[in-house]
Design an enzyme around this catalytic site. Structure first.
Site, PDB file in Angstrom:
ATOM      1  N   LEU A 187       9.914  47.130 124.303  1.00  0.00           N
ATOM      2  CA  LEU A 187       8.769  46.332 124.745  1.00  0.00           C
ATOM      3  C   LEU A 187       9.090  44.845 124.757  1.00  0.00           C
ATOM      4  CD1 LEU A 187       5.881  48.104 122.773  1.00  0.00           C
ATOM      5  CD2 LEU A 187       6.532  48.436 125.173  1.00  0.00           C
ATOM      6  N   GLY A 188      10.039  44.443 123.937  1.00  0.00           N
ATOM      7  CA  GLY A 188      10.412  43.035 123.860  1.00  0.00           C
ATOM      8  C   GLY A 188      11.595  42.863 122.947  1.00  0.00           C
ATOM      9  N   ASN A 233      14.852  36.729 118.795  1.00  0.00           N
ATOM     10  CA  ASN A 233      16.030  36.208 118.116  1.00  0.00           C
ATOM     11  C   ASN A 233      16.377  36.981 116.853  1.00  0.00           C
ATOM     12  OD1 ASN A 233      16.240  34.261 120.063  1.00  0.00           O
ATOM     13  ND2 ASN A 233      16.211  32.532 118.657  1.00  0.00           N
ATOM     14  N   PHE A 234      15.371  37.608 116.231  1.00  0.00           N
ATOM     15  CA  PHE A 234      15.656  38.284 114.979  1.00  0.00           C
ATOM     16  C   PHE A 234      15.219  39.748 114.985  1.00  0.00           C
ATOM     17  CE2 PHE A 234      11.214  37.799 113.993  1.00  0.00           C
ATOM     18  CZ  PHE A 234      10.872  36.543 114.461  1.00  0.00           C
ATOM     19  N   GLY A 235      14.975  40.311 116.134  1.00  0.00           N
ATOM     20  CA  GLY A 235      14.634  41.718 116.171  1.00  0.00           C
ATOM     21  C   GLY A 235      14.132  42.176 117.525  1.00  0.00           C
ATOM     22  N   LYS A 236      13.670  43.421 117.554  1.00  0.00           N
ATOM     23  CA  LYS A 236      13.187  44.026 118.787  1.00  0.00           C
ATOM     24  C   LYS A 236      11.820  44.658 118.540  1.00  0.00           C
ATOM     25  CE  LYS A 236      17.947  45.268 120.059  1.00  0.00           C
ATOM     26  NZ  LYS A 236      18.869  46.381 120.371  1.00  0.00           N
ATOM     27  N   VAL A 237      11.081  44.856 119.619  1.00  0.00           N
ATOM     28  CA  VAL A 237       9.816  45.583 119.553  1.00  0.00           C
ATOM     29  C   VAL A 237       9.931  46.785 120.477  1.00  0.00           C
ATOM     30  CG1 VAL A 237       7.321  45.505 119.901  1.00  0.00           C
ATOM     31  CG2 VAL A 237       8.534  43.459 119.106  1.00  0.00           C
ATOM     32  N   ASP A 254      -1.515  28.483 114.640  1.00  0.00           N
ATOM     33  CA  ASP A 254      -0.669  28.451 115.843  1.00  0.00           C
ATOM     34  C   ASP A 254      -1.346  29.223 116.976  1.00  0.00           C
ATOM     35  OD1 ASP A 254       1.494  27.727 117.401  1.00  0.00           O
ATOM     36  OD2 ASP A 254       2.736  29.427 116.773  1.00  0.00           O
ATOM     37  N   LYS A 288       7.888  46.758 115.362  1.00  0.00           N
ATOM     38  CA  LYS A 288       8.669  45.522 115.300  1.00  0.00           C
ATOM     39  C   LYS A 288       9.830  45.773 114.340  1.00  0.00           C
ATOM     40  CE  LYS A 288       7.669  40.548 115.062  1.00  0.00           C
ATOM     41  NZ  LYS A 288       6.582  39.567 114.776  1.00  0.00           N
TER      42      LYS A 288
END
Length: 440
Positions: free
Chosen positions: A12-13, A16-20, A129, A35
């Site tokens: 899904l995405g 920089n520090f992982g994948k979904v 944020d 995640k």
């Protein structure tokens, strides 16, 4: 691929520090987003506190308009966050594709945003944020607030009852946050909600400037033009929210009492505390690792922290952590903007894209039939900004608006390898200069 009681599927995405990844619970068939965080990468980027804060915060929140964390598990190398799957993407992408949303649809989105953030404040959580990139929209138009990596809890309030860490995204940050003298987390979130409402209804930012110092001046003054083609109710609410004085700015209770806001308003009902099967394991991102394994091999520079060293304002605390996501990277370069764009153009041409120049922008389009371009079946939209820090030092920011994440990461890697600074340059008088690149 199976992980515990979940079957992992398509990507899904990627960040920089992982994948979904998309996942489905085997016993119930429910859809989730997993995640998958890389522990070593988290240590390299020094964002341990950010990840642990996000996990802790999401465990507290159980509301229809806040993305839900269902479970957390970990191995020696990875952390797995089982999250609610939202099938519509980011509010940012929806606004970008439509230009602006209708006032009726925009109000529906805003009502949900206020419901969600009001619930967070009641739980002692301040997001800090809020922006369209951190609001997900499902296929039915229901929103989910996400990305609590910069959030704060009420326990973090100082003795004066205020928060003091300056963080957020430049166009959405409240003026009192920039003053670095302490601020009310709830009121600063309301300001950001007002900026989001303005963007939803108009398709433009209420405060914008290529020079960050001038941008902050506009924010301090609340200097924005509210279009007269908006309904009087929408105009009035925007003015009351985008009040640079937090003492006179409208609060959540007053927003919910506003006549324009109350149109067809149906408040969301928080989930019951037991309506979760979250694994409350005690989790620490830090694990014993050989020092050589997590030594930084490159330095990620936060352009806004450096710009904060400017004599214009005391913004040295801006962004306590690098804003690391699958949509944005930053690196330093010794090349001036003109050379940066020329080298980017040469590089993407070598990759098989066609490049067009015009109106101060550089466009990269899908190649003609028969041209070989790696994974070019889908379109890619990337924005690049160049910040001048001194006559010989610049920060290049690459940001994906839409398109294939793998191709984006490949493009960013090639560009940063080619343009990154290889020598230390002393910082002289601070300047900020931004130009834009749009690739399609």
């Amino acid at each position: 691929m199976k992980k515990g009681k979940y079957e992992l599927g398509r990507m899904l995405g990627e960040g920089n520090f992982g994948k979904v990844k998309f996942a489905r619970r085997v016993d119930t068939g429910e859809a989730f987003a997993v995640k998958i965080l890389d522990r070593k990468r988290i240590l390299d980027l020094k964002i341990t506190e950010q990840i642990e804060r996000e996990i802790t915060t999401l465990k507290l929140l159980k509301h229809p308009n806040v993305v839900r964390l269902h479970e957390v598990s970990a191995s020696k190398a990875k952390i797995y966050m089982i999250l609610e799957y939202v099938n519509g993407g980011e509010l940012f992408d929806k606004i970008e594709s439509m230009g602006r949303l209708s006032e009726q649809f925009g109000l529906k989105i805003f009502q949900q945003l206020i419901d969600g953030i009001s619930y967070c404040h009641d739980k002692g959580v301040y997001h800090r944020d809020l922006k369209p990139e951190n609001v997900l929209v499902d296929a039915m138009g229901k929103i989910k607030i996400s990305d609590f990596g910069l959030s704060a809890l009420s326990q973090q309030l100082w003795n004066d009852g205020l928060l003091h860490t300056t963080c957020g995204s430049p166009h959405y940050v409240a003026p009192e946050v920039l003053l670095n003298k302490g601020y009310d987390g709830a009121m600063s979130d309301i300001w950001s909600c007002g900026v989001i409402l303005y963007v939803i209804l108009t398709g433009t930012l209420p405060f914008d400037d290529q020079n960050l110092a001038f941008l902050y001046q506009k924010i301090f003054k609340g200097a924005t033009q509210i279009p007269n083609w908006l309904s009087p109710g929408a105009q009035n609410l925007l003015r009351r929210i985008l009040d640079p004085n937090p003492r006179t700015r409208i609060n959540v209770v007053e927003i919910k009492e506003d006549s324009w806001f109350k149109q067809n308003y149906a408040p969301a009902i928080p989930y019951d505390d037991d309506d979760m099967y979250i694994d409350d394991v005690s989790l620490s991102v830090k694990e014993p690792v050989d020092a050589d394994e997590h030594r930084n091999k490159s330095t990620l520079i936060n352009a806004f922290q450096l710009i904060g060293m400017s004599s214009y304002f005391d913004l040295s605390g801006f962004f306590e952590k690098e804003d690391v996501s699958e949509r944005k990277i930053r690196f330093t370069s010794n090349y001036p903007p003109k050379d940066v764009y020329k080298k980017i153009e040469d590089l993407v041409t070598e990759m098989g894209f066609q490049v067009q120049r015009g109106n101060g922008k550089l466009k990269v389009i899908q190649p003609t039939r028969g041209c070989s371009c790696p994974r070019s079946a889908g379109s890619l939209s990337v924005a690049a900004e160049v910040f001048e820090l001194s006559p010989s030092l610049y920060v290049v920011e690459l940001r994906k608006a839409s398109g294939d994440s793998s191709l984006y990461r490949q493009l960013c890697s090639k560009i940063s390898d080619k343009l990154s600074a290889y020598k230390s340059v002393p910082l002289l008088k601070m300047h900020s200069r931004m130009t834009a690149l749009k690739t399609i």
